[in-house]
Design a protein around this motif. Structure first.
Motif, mmCIF file in Angstrom:
data_model
loop_
_atom_site.group_PDB
_atom_site.id
_atom_site.type_symbol
_atom_site.label_atom_id
_atom_site.label_comp_id
_atom_site.label_asym_id
_atom_site.label_seq_id
_atom_site.Cartn_x
_atom_site.Cartn_y
_atom_site.Cartn_z
ATOM 1 N N GLN A 253 0.848 -1.052 -0.047
ATOM 2 C CA GLN A 253 -0.187 0.004 -0.511
ATOM 3 C C GLN A 253 1.001 1.172 -0.311
ATOM 4 N N ILE B 73 2.132 1.457 -3.593
ATOM 5 C CA ILE B 73 1.376 2.438 -4.367
ATOM 6 C C ILE B 73 1.144 3.707 -4.267
ATOM 7 N N CYS C 213 0.408 -3.190 -7.535
ATOM 8 C CA CYS C 213 -1.075 -4.114 -7.276
ATOM 9 C C CYS C 213 -0.993 -5.764 -7.414
ATOM 10 N N VAL D 116 -6.779 -2.656 0.378
ATOM 11 C CA VAL D 116 -5.071 -2.106 -0.050
ATOM 12 C C VAL D 116 -5.981 -0.724 -0.198
ATOM 13 N N VAL E 30 -6.103 2.844 -1.870
ATOM 14 C CA VAL E 30 -5.797 2.912 -3.062
ATOM 15 C C VAL E 30 -5.922 4.546 -3.567
ATOM 16 N N ALA F 183 -7.755 4.407 -8.318
ATOM 17 C CA ALA F 183 -9.282 3.701 -8.657
ATOM 18 C C ALA F 183 -9.630 3.389 -9.613
ATOM 19 N N LEU G 115 -9.708 -0.644 -1.369
ATOM 20 C CA LEU G 115 -9.870 -1.975 -2.675
ATOM 21 C C LEU G 115 -9.397 -3.710 -1.978
ATOM 22 N N GLN H 195 -8.934 -8.166 -3.194
ATOM 23 C CA GLN H 195 -7.678 -8.416 -4.007
ATOM 24 C C GLN H 195 -8.039 -8.487 -5.577
ATOM 25 N N THR I 120 -8.113 -5.036 -6.861
ATOM 26 C CA THR I 120 -6.909 -4.206 -6.671
ATOM 27 C C THR I 120 -5.398 -4.889 -8.161
#
Length: 1391
Positions: free
Chosen positions: A516, A519, A543, A556, A558, A563, A574, A576, A579
């Motif tokens: 995270q 990102i 991701c 996560v 984002v 997103a 988000l 899995q 992401t």
């Protein structure tokens, strides 16, 4: 026009003047001046013509020019005017003042000046009218002339005053006075009164204010004055005042203005000095960008300087600066720099600039020639700029070793040049000398902390070396200052690498947090540079990395734009699948920027593969797994089309092709083989090929493929897992060993589960416990702990596997991790309830119930067991045990009876019968319990546990015969296990204590330890028995016990208890004593002991021992005030470990007694009483607390009135309080002491005998000795006091004899010796008994000293001087000063 024409024109001008045609004369003269600018006659004729035309100023200028050109010519001086003699004299004098005086300094006689003054004075006499305009002008010029003559200052002052008297409104004479007399404040004031805007007046007042320290007024006056009159001294004074006021920027500006004014004055005075023009041009250059760009300022003056002095190299250097920075004319700039360097080869700035421009224009030969010439002439530690530039040149062309050498030479000249350190770091970095590069960049950052580049390069090097955490710290240091894209990129890469490392260790939560953060940082970089494909690729990698972990743990945060949401909204969380979808879009964006990069197509295909592997899809992802696999396959094919020689692309395509949903095994095999053909040393492809063969049932080919992979890379875990699966399928004994090896290589889910399965299976099979294979696989390889650790990582990632949680709970039970086992079983039950596997659910429930029962949640365990079918023996036995621990004894008996009905083997029945016997005993059915235990012993397969219970039953009920018989039968069976050996030793020692054979207790424990020296539990038992039954040997046993208890953290605790029993305190040994040992036990190194109340109780006892020792020695106790703190800690720890109620109450009573005793020793009786009252408020029914309160109150009564007899009611109350604590031996001893203090000797004897009887009943050896010795001491006191009667003598003999029967006792021997001293003082036996104690080596010091005192009195009474000397010599050797003082007193009294 030729010379003839000039002469003709001059002749025409002369004729025109004669004819009074003055305008024509002017025309002819101007024509001459066009050809000859400095023609003397032309200027004279112009003066004549202009004067006739009444153009006075023009005439004056012409005559002045003529005189300047040829001062020795008289023509210009012989001119006549018709206006009169005065005008002529005035004009001539004015010319002399303006022309001659500036040229001639009047060095010796000032003849010319004095003659001029005389002419002025004569002319002024002829002036008329006075005052008048012409006289006023003449007076001003006269004052001006006087001001230029330094020797005529008095005359000048008189002239000024005279002019002021005639023309009071004229400021000029005041100005002259101010200039000549700078200290006269009155002149400046008069000048300002006359001309308020006079710059000179304000400058004068400002200068005076500066001298007087009035800096604020000085700045104000000087600033106002300089606005109207620019003066270098004025600017200097203003700068000084501003400096004093700490206005440094204003001070610098004033200095520049003053320097400019001074230079401008010099340029005007000496217009042919090139150096002054250079200084002025340089000043314009330094004044800022605006004056640099103005050609009329810096550039013009520098050019003027170059023309006036072509050999001034610094001028060409600044011209080079101008052409390079302002005009952007690099050719001219390079030429100027080159010329400046040729003039002065020490001009490093010009040389460096010339080399830089040559390199910019790719003229490397010229640049190298300059550098080489400088370096050849340079001495060590000089020519830094040349060394540095040549080093940079070598760095540019890739000769890194030579670059390092040159840059090091540059640093010898200037070790503080941070730029050079950065360049050296670059050279080291390109040479792959990472450590040296780190040091160089670190030095650069140290010299210039604001340099981001050095920090970035250090972080990049640490990233290259795999030191990701250190690199992250460096990158964060940069990004905290500014959004530097390379730093953000490196930060994201490091955080992603750290996340992958954590995922390899199954630390998924930490990995998700790092992903995270990666990102977030990469998105910051993308926002600044959205045109960089590598940033989008890294975002896609971050991701996609979440696809490795379990979907439930992925949440996560984002950024909203990433997103696909509104950019103005906040970040979005988000799951899995979402992401991974974001990762897909990032890869697509990267491909849009660089569509021909095959690695991006490969990454996109792997992203699709990760998305397809998810078992569930969110509402915003409706794509089926098969379609996602098709997309992944197409992406990989695209990558292979672009780069078919990349083996990883072929391998990835093979993995996707054999996935569930495609299962194109032929294509997968082709891809794997193709990958191997491209790269033969391809362990991954060989392993995947083996997996494909294994999946299709071709074990032989799979084995060959895995074998080749192992030979290529022995540390690759997947090929070992393949071999383990093959071994498991064919039933090989090496299966468990292979799975164990996979867990040692890496944490792989398949390997972990396989190993845990085999460990649990081996543990469940109890038939092979004595086999060599079991000892190797389980014991020697520490299989239980290894499997538990690995399976904990497995369940952390895969949280939907009930089998894994059941195995984890089973392993936690074996490791005594009760809470962890309970959680694992509960998770397994919750998972199985949502499935249809009834049999597995029943097994999980039984295991869950067993864990609940072990953890102490018996009621919940009963509920869980009742939810099972209750058809298995383990479930019924578990239910019975849960009932028992819940206090439901009848229900427990019924459950055991049901279990007995389903038991198959004799051993199972024996265990159940033993459990029933224990329950019957708990209900008070002693005979039933014995019957059941006897029945157990009659079975074909008797168990040692039943005999142990039978022996314990005899011990509890003081049936020595039954206990001895059961123990005899038990010993016939031999030591079946380690636990049985410990129990047999404990029962034997208890039986010996019950029989009163206390000396044999320690011997039996020592014998067991000697037979089993590797058993730490037996050593622990010995460490508890020695201080209780053989305290005098506690110190000698302590070292041996500690050495063999080194594997136990409680070793320090046992050691401290033994030291307490032996009386070891800091007064005897400052390094090895009970307090030091207890303090070590409470250090953080022994964290498990910190929660043990026994540890803190031991510390409390050690502190009490230290304080008691101080009181006895007369020293001040150093550990007062700790009683209540330690008491609260012991109580708190007792609650934490969940002690049983009787044990907890006993511990509380002991702790309170210890605290109260400590306070009483310190004389803090009020605090002791308050403490008891406080505890009683919480536990009003606590008899031990009431006893302590009564003891404190009694002590206060006795101290309040010494000799006061306590009332019978008080004594009765004290006796009743002791009766509430019938098993408290210390209470009986205290009551006996109270009776003794009141003279109630019979009652005291009865109290001591009661304590002796109680100690015998409890089997407390040391307490028996203590009661007998106290009884003997009571009787001895009466004997020594002369109380009549033989009963006291008999009591001493009886008590000491019983003590000596129990074991050796120096105190008992001392009491016997003192009895002899009282009854038979002069007897030889008395001396013999006292000498044996006084000269003993291993007896306590107190015993030896007391016996020495009485021996000395005995010898004095017999006047045996020889033996007295021997005793005194022994006392000196032992340091017994009190005995020597006592001898002095006896000697003085006898004399």
């Amino acid at each position: 026009m030729s010379n003839k024409e000039v002469k003709a024109a001059l002749k025409s001008a002369r004729e025109a003047i004669k004819n009074k045609e003055f305008k024509d004369a002017l025309k002819h003269c101007k024509a001459v001046l066009k050809l000859e600018k400095n023609n003397y006659n032309a200027w004279v004729f112009i003066g004549l013509a202009a004067s006739e035309l009444e153009h006075t100023d023009q005439a004056q200028t012409a005559y002045k020019k003529a005189v300047e050109l040829e001062p020795e010519q008289l023509l210009a001086w012989q001119v006549r005017w018709e206006n009169g003699v005065v005008d002529i004299i005035y004009f001539l004098m004015l010319l002399l003042v303006q022309i001659l005086l500036p040229r001639q300094p009047f060095g010796n006689g000032f003849v010319c000046g004095h003659q001029l003054i005389t002419a002025f004075e004569k002319a002024m006499v002829l002036m008329d009218p006075v005052p008048g305009e012409q006289h006023k002008k003449f007076s001003a010029d006269y004052v001006k002339c006087l001001s230029k003559l330094p020797k005529d200052e008095p005359k000048m002052i008189v002239a000024c005053e005279s002019m002021l008297s005639l023309y009071p409104n004229q400021s000029y004479p005041l100005e002259v006075l101010c200039v000549q007399n700078e200290g006269a404040v009155s002149c400046f004031s008069r000048l300002l009164d006359l001309a308020p805007n006079s710059g000179l007046g304000h400058l004068g007042l400002g200068t005076k204010a500066l001298q007087e320290g009035r800096f604020k007024d000085a700045i104000q006056d000087l600033t106002q004055g300089l606005k109207r009159l620019s003066s270098s001294t004025g600017w200097c004074s203003l700068a000084e005042a501003q400096f004093k006021m700490q206005r440094y920027s204003d001070c610098a500006m004033s200095c520049s203005q003053g320097w400019f004014t001074l230079l401008y004055h010099y340029v005007i005075q000496i217009p042919d000095c090139g150096e002054y023009y250079f200084f002025l041009g340089r000043l314009y250059w330094d004044m800022g960008e605006e004056t640099r760009k103005d050609r009329s300022k810096a550039h013009t003056h520098l050019l003027k300087a170059a023309k006036l002095d072509p050999h001034l190299g610094c001028v060409f250097r600044y011209l080079g600066h101008y052409y390079r920075q302002v005009a952007n004319d690099h050719s001219r700039s390079r030429g100027c720099y080159k010329k400046a360097f040729e003039m002065d080869n020490t001009d490093a700035e010009s040389g460096a600039a010339s080399v830089d421009l040559s390199m910019e224009q790719d003229d490397m030969d010229t640049a190298l020639a300059i550098l080489q010439s400088v370096i050849e002439k340079a001495t060590p530690g000089s020519a830094k700029w040349a060394w540095m530039r040549r080093g940079l040149y070598y760095l540019k062309i890739g000769e890194y070793q030579q670059a390092v050498a040159d840059l090091q030479a540059a640093l010898r000249a200037d070790p503080e040049d941070w730029v050079c350190w950065e360049c050296l770091g670059e050279a080291y970095l390109n040479r792959r000398s990472f450590t040296a590069a780190l040091k160089a960049f670190g030095k650069a950052h140290q010299l210039q902390p604001s340099s981001i580049y050095s920090v970035y390069q250090a972080a990049a090097i640490k990233q290259t070396l795999g030191k990701f955490r250190e690199a992250v710290a460096e990158y964060l240091q940069i990004t905290a200052q500014q959004d530097y894209v390379p730093a953000l990129k490196g930060l994201g890469e490091c955080q992603l690498s750290l996340a992958k490392c954590l995922m390899e260790d199954c630390r998924d939560k930490g990995a998700i947090e790092l992903i995270q953060q990666a990102i977030q940082n990469l998105f910051r970089a993308v926002e600044m540079r959205p045109d960089m494909s590598c940033l989008w690729k890294l975002l896609g990698d971050a991701c996609t990395a979440v696809g490795t972990v379990t979907p439930n743990s992925v949440q996560v945060l984002v950024p909203a734009p990433l997103a696909g949401l509104d950019p103005n909204t906040q970040s979005h969380t988000l799951n899995q699948a979402q992401t991974l979808k974001v990762g897909e879009r990032c890869y697509a964006r990267a491909l849009k920027l660089m569509p021909e990069v095959p690695s991006l197509w490969n990454d996109l295909g792997l992203n699709y593969y990760r998305q397809s592997s998810l078992s569930s899809f969110t509402e915003d992802n409706l794509t089926s797994p098969s379609l996602l696999l098709e997309k992944a396959q197409q992406c990989l094919k695209k990558a292979i089309m672009m780069d078919s020689d990349n083996h990883s692309y072929w391998n990835a395509l093979g993995v996707i092709s054999m996935s569930k949903g495609l299962e194109n095994f032929a294509l997968a095999q082709h891809c794997f083989i193709k990958s191997i053909q491209v790269e033969p040393n391809n362990v991954v492809a060989w392993t995947n090929l083996g997996t494909l063969y294994l999946k299709n049932g071709n074990i032989e080919l799979a084995h060959k493929a895995f074998k080749i992979a192992q030979s290529l890379e022995p540390l690759y875990v997947n090929c070992w897992i393949g071999q383990a699966l093959i071994a498991e399928r064919v039933g090989s004994y090496d299966t468990m060993d292979l799975f164990r090896h996979t867990t040692e290589l890496s944490t792989h889910m398949e390997g972990v589960k396989g190993y845990a399965y085999w460990v649990c299976s081996t543990l469940l099979d109890k038939s092979n416990r004595d086999s060599e294979l079991y000892r190797y696989n389980i014991v020697q390889m520490n299989a239980i702990s290894a499997a538990q650790v690995a399976l904990s990582k497995y369940t952390e990632r895969i949280q939907s596997d009930p089998d894994a949680f059941i195995m984890l709970g089973f392993l936690n039970e074996h490791l005594q991790l009760k809470r962890q086992a309970l959680k694992a079983y509960k998770r397994a039950v919750d998972l199985l309830k949502s499935m249809s596997s009834t049999e597995e659910l029943a097994f999980a429930l039984g295991s869950y119930g067993r864990a609940l029962c072990t953890f102490g949640q018996s009621e919940e365990a009963v509920r869980v067991y009742n939810s099972t079918p209750l058809q298995e023996l383990s479930d019924l036995a578990g239910l019975a045990l849960a009932y028992c621990r819940a206090g439901l004894i009848p229900e427990s008996i019924k459950a055991y009876e049901r279990a007995l009905a389903v038991a198959y083997t004799e051993k199972e029945k024996a265990y159940i019968l033993t459990a029933l016997a224990l329950l019957q005993h708990r209900q008070g059915n002693l005979d039933s319990a014995k019957t059941l235990l006897f029945k157990c012993s009659m079975l074909k397969e008797p168990i040692s546990e039943s005999l142990l219970c039978l022996c314990a039953l005899g011990l509890v009920h003081s049936d020595a015969t039954l206990a001895a018989a059961a123990l005899t039968e038990l010993l016939k069976q031999g030591s079946a296990s380690v636990n049985v050996t410990e129990q047999q030793c404990l029962l034997t020692c208890a039986l010996l204590a019950l029989q009163g054979n206390y000396s044999a207790v320690q011997r039996e424990a020592s014998r067991a330890v000697h037979s089993n020296p590797g058993n730490p539990s037996l050593w622990a038992l010995l460490s508890r028995l020695v201080p209780q039954y053989y305290p005098k040997k506690a110190n000698s046993y302590m070292k041996l016990i500690c050495c063999n208890l080194c594997v136990l953290q409680r070793a320090l605790l046992y050691s401290g208890v033994n030291q307490l029993a032996s009386g070891r305190h800091s007064g005897e040994d400052s390094h090895r004593n009970a307090l030091k040992t207890m303090q070590r036990a409470e250090s953080p190194l022994f964290s498990l002991l910190l929660d043990d109340p026994a540890t803190w109780a031991g510390l409390m006892a050690a502190c009490h021992t230290e304080n008691t020792s101080c009181y006895l020695s007369g020293a001040a106790p150093s550990r007062q005030g700790l009683e209540q703190t330690l008491m609260s800690v012991v109580s708190e720890k007792g609650v934490c470990v969940c002690l049983s109620r009787p044990l907890a109450q006993a511990l509380e009573g002991w702790v309170l007694k210890q605290a109260v005793t400590g306070l009483m020793l310190g004389g803090q009786l009020e605090q002791a009483e308050a403490l008891c009252s406080q505890v009683l408020n919480v536990s009003p029914e606590h008899p031990a607390v009431m006893l302590s309160l009564r003891q404190v109150q009694c002590q206060r009564l006795l101290l309040a009135g010494r000799g006061t007899v306590l009332p019978d009611s008080v004594l009765e109350q004290l006796h009743n309080t002791v009766m509430l604590n019938p098993t408290n031996l210390g209470a009986w001893h205290w009551l006996a002491e109270v009776f003794r203090s009141q003279g109630l000797l019979v009652q005291a004897v009865m109290a001591y005998r009661q304590s002796l009887q109680l100690a015998s009943q409890l089997g407390l050896h040391s307490s028996q000795v203590a009661s007998l010795l106290r009884l003997a001491l009571l009787a001895l006191g009466n004997c020594m006091a002369g109380v009549p009667g033989n009963e006291w003598t008999d009591m001493i003999i009886e008590a000491t004899t019983e003590v000596l029967k129990l074991g050796s006792s120096p105190m008992a021997l001392l009491f016997q010796a003192l009895l002899h001293y009282v009854t038979k003082m002069a007897a030889r036996e008395t001396r013999r008994l006292l000498e044996r104690l006084a000269y003993a080596q291993d007896y306590p010091v107190t015993v030896a000293q007391v016996s020495s005192w009485y021996l000395l009195r005995h010898l004095h009474a017999k006047n045996d001087q020889e033996l007295i000397n021997v005793l005194l010599q022994h006392a000196k050797m032992k340091g017994d000063k009190r005995l020597l003082e006592f001898h002095s007193l006896l000697a003085s009294s006898s004399s």
